[in-house]
Design an enzyme around this catalytic site. Structure first.
Site, short mmCIF file in Angstrom:
data_model
loop_
_atom_site.label_atom_id
_atom_site.label_comp_id
_atom_site.label_asym_id
_atom_site.label_seq_id
_atom_site.Cartn_x
_atom_site.Cartn_y
_atom_site.Cartn_z
N HIS A 176 0.84 -1.20 0.00
CA HIS A 176 0.00 0.00 0.00
C HIS A 176 0.87 1.25 0.00
O HIS A 176 0.66 2.17 -0.81
CB HIS A 176 -0.91 -0.01 1.22
CG HIS A 176 -1.69 1.27 1.41
ND1 HIS A 176 -3.02 1.40 1.06
CD2 HIS A 176 -1.32 2.49 1.89
CE1 HIS A 176 -3.43 2.62 1.32
NE2 HIS A 176 -2.41 3.30 1.83
N GLU A 177 1.84 1.29 0.90
CA GLU A 177 2.68 2.49 1.00
C GLU A 177 3.52 2.69 -0.25
O GLU A 177 3.63 3.80 -0.77
CB GLU A 177 3.56 2.41 2.24
CG GLU A 177 2.81 2.39 3.56
CD GLU A 177 1.83 3.54 3.70
OE1 GLU A 177 2.09 4.63 3.15
OE2 GLU A 177 0.79 3.35 4.35
N HIS A 234 1.87 4.38 -3.14
CA HIS A 234 1.79 5.84 -3.13
C HIS A 234 2.92 6.43 -3.99
O HIS A 234 2.72 7.43 -4.69
CB HIS A 234 1.88 6.38 -1.70
CG HIS A 234 0.61 6.27 -0.94
ND1 HIS A 234 -0.56 6.83 -1.36
CD2 HIS A 234 0.34 5.66 0.25
CE1 HIS A 234 -1.52 6.58 -0.48
NE2 HIS A 234 -1.00 5.86 0.50
#
EC number: 3.4.24.-
Length: 653
Positions: free
Chosen positions: A429-430, A433
């Site tokens: 998820h990170e 980004h």
């Protein structure tokens, strides 16, 4: 092929190299033990305390440059030595300047003789190490260019002694610009042309032996073999740039500790994506959790700079095997295990994204772009167990050319606390980004997801990629997934709704965005739409459960899972700066047109329309408008009615 200059100082955790190593040794299977050919002579190291106490060093005259001071120290330490400055000197973030010298004899390098000098911020010698040769130098050999038979014979000797899978029957040698260096032509079995260079080596008796340093890259091993000039059947030593890195981790595909056990896995990098491997940046080979794509460490004290100096594990044989138990109460005790997991997951994802199009030109995260475009100098600082706060994780994405920063925190919502580096979905998820910020608006503009809606979509893409990657072989569209269930200790996870194609489980539609003023619930809606598209494409093309996609001759993923990820990624690059749901949807549709000629418009439109982002959906600051319609003619020349949103769609849509 560029020549290699070894800097095998035992006091350093890096080896200076140029080029790219490949992993996984096969010579042991051929009955050759490369360990028996390792270098025998270690370097000495004088630490800062010893330097301060040494009167002779302190009396060195101050010079105009740090390089001059370093050079004077080498001369003072080994007065009769001849040497040259190696070109890879640099200044670290901590202000220490590093200079590297190679000893020479009779105009040739002594490959095992190195001297490194570290100069502090104050201009004084900080520390140094050396393995310079102090014995007698033999009479100089003839340095006239040879006819090529000697370097070819040296290659053949290395092939015979080491049982290399190389054919050199028709080999010829051509001189290169460097002193006594030859490119060997007309061989087979190597990745690139072998090279032979005349150098000295300190032999087992401590004397200088004149050798041919034969460089051969056979993919599974990248070797420097030192063949004696007088006795061609004798190989003094072998250096292998390759190394089998081992990690004790939750393997790729296991999202969190509830899905499986930790295992010892070997390497795992994808050479086209990580051409230097995971522990090399093309100039340095690292014996720690550092490489071209990222550098991982703990950051317990919430340091805001000096990341290169933070604690991380070191392993001479790249064996990153550290204990971890779910019952441990002090997370500091398993810091190295956390670092290893974070480093492993991030690198795996880097390589996967590369295959899908997030490469150097697109602004991916690498120190050395190796001439493939983009700016470079921007791997990811991977902060495990970051001490700033609890119960979060984040990713800072500056423009291409500046390193990104991932911060993974401890979560205190369970007993014992939990470390989010062990939940792959959070790491992915990170990292996503970084993907969405670099692609949207171009790599040089990191401010293109700054609106509430576009920022929410940034969260949604991150959830979507994490969820798509965790799919299991037995999953169908009936499978629901929760984001952050393990790390939060809650069956509901950290989102308002599970990711589901069942509208009874997840009823969210486009106009639900109106009620939110924070990015994460908006992202939950966007990822829910992408989840619908994902399963429509999987139902059409099937699902590839391997780590990397397979592509057809046109560069299209053959399966629905990776096709959905590819279209989402390509859409990011197409969409405008600060897109809305509507413009991002259109960009994904355009991405399919560009990639497949529009072969999947029905599946894509149907997925979005099911959740209100159909043909007539409208974005407005005053309120959004749902549409559950697919454009006429897209799906069997009909439309999908708004009434269909509450029922399961046919597989054809």
């Amino acid at each position: 092929m560029r020549s290699f200059l070894l800097a095998s100082l035992a006091s350093l955790s890096v080896i200076s190299v140029y080029g790219h190593p490949h992993a996984r040794s096969t010579l042991t299977r051929r009955g050759v033990d490369l360990d028996s050919y390792r270098m025998k002579h270690a370097a000495t190291y004088k630490n800062v305390a010893e330097v301060v106490a040494d009167h002779n060093i302190n009396t060195l005259a101050k010079r105009a440059s740090a390089q001059d001071i370093a050079t004077d120290l080498v001369k003072a330490t080994i007065p009769n030595a001849t040497f040259r400055l190696v070109s890879d000197s640099y200044v670290s973030d901590n202000g220490v300047a590093h200079f590297y010298f190679k000893q020479t004899a009779n105009g040739l390098d002594i490959d095992t003789a190195d001297f490194n000098v570290n100069i502090g911020r104050d201009g004084n010698v900080f520390s140094f190490g050396n393995s310079f040769y102090k014995g007698d130098v033999p009479a100089p050999p003839s340095l006239t260019k040879r006819d090529g038979s000697e370097p070819v014979a040296a290659l053949k000797s290395a092939v015979d002694v080491l049982a290399l899978p190389v054919s050199a029957q028709s080999a010829t040698a051509e001189p290169k610009d460097a002193t006594e260096t030859y490119a060997i032509k007309k061989t087979t079995g190597t990745v690139s042309e072998p090279e032979a260079r005349l150098v000295y080596l300190v032999d087992d008796e401590g004397k200088l032996a004149l050798t041919w340093r034969v460089e051969t890259d056979i993919m599974s091993n990248w070797l420097l073999s030192y063949v004696d000039v007088k006795d061609g059947s004798k190989v003094h030593a072998v250096v292998d740039y390759s190394a089998d890195a081992t990690y004790n981790v939750y393997p790729w595909g296991i999202n969190d500790p509830t899905e499986g056990e930790r295992q010892l896995v070997t390497d795992g990098f994808y050479p086209p994506a990580s051409e230097f491997g995971w522990h090399n940046d093309g100039k340095m080979a690292f014996k720690t959790t550092r490489g071209n794509n990222g550098i991982a460490h703990t950051n317990w004290d919430n340091k805001m700079s000096g990341f290169l100096d933070l604690p991380r594990p070191t392993s001479e044989d790249l064996n990153f095997d550290y204990p971890f138990s779910l019952n441990q109460t002090d997370f500091h005790d398993y810091g190295n295990a956390s670092i290893t997991q974070l480093f492993y997951t991030s690198n795996k994802y880097h390589d996967l994204l590369y295959t899908l199009g997030f490469n150097e030109k697109a602004g991916n995260f690498e120190i050395n772009n190796n001439g493939a475009g983009g700016v470079g100098q921007d791997f990811v600082y991977l902060n495990a167990q970051d001490g700033e706060r609890f119960n979060n994780a984040n990713f800072a994405t500056p423009p291409d050319g500046s390193p990104a920063r991932m911060r993974m925190y401890i979560w205190n919502q369970t007993t014992p606390f939990r470390d989010c580096s062990f939940e792959a979905g959070v790491v992915i998820h990170e990292y996503t980004h970084g993907l969405s910020n670099r692609l949207t608006g171009g790599p040089a503009n990191s401010g293109c997801l700054s609106m509430l809606e576009s920022g929410g979509m940034g969260e949604g893409w991150s959830d979507f990629f994490a969820t798509a990657i965790r799919l299991k072989p037995s999953d169908t569209r009936a499978k629901d997934y929760t984001m952050g269930e393990w790390i939060s200790g809650s069956e509901f996870g950290i989102r308002n709704y599970k990711y589901s194609t069942n509208l009874e489980v997840n009823p969210q539609v486009y106009t639900d965005v109106d009620q939110y003023t924070r990015v994460h619930p908006i992202g939950n809606i966007w990822a829910s739409m992408l989840y619908e598209v994902l399963w429509n494409l999987i139902d059409k093309y099937g699902k590839n459960d391997d780590w990397l996609p397979e592509f057809n001759s046109a560069g299209v993923p053959k399966d629905g899972k990776y096709l959905a990820m590819k279209l989402a990624l390509d859409g990011m690059a197409l969409q405008p700066c600060n897109p809305t749901f509507v413009s991002a949807r259109d960009a994904i549709i355009d991405a399919d047109k560009a990639l497949t000629g529009g072969a999947n418009l029905c599946e894509i439109w149907s997925g979005f329309a099911k959740r209100g982002l159909g043909e007539k959906a409208v974005y407005s600051t005053g309120g959004r408008t749902n549409s559950f319609d697919v454009p006429a003619g897209v799906c069997n020349n009909s439309t999908v009615s708004s009434q269909a949103r509450r029922v399961k769609l046919p597989l054809s849509v």
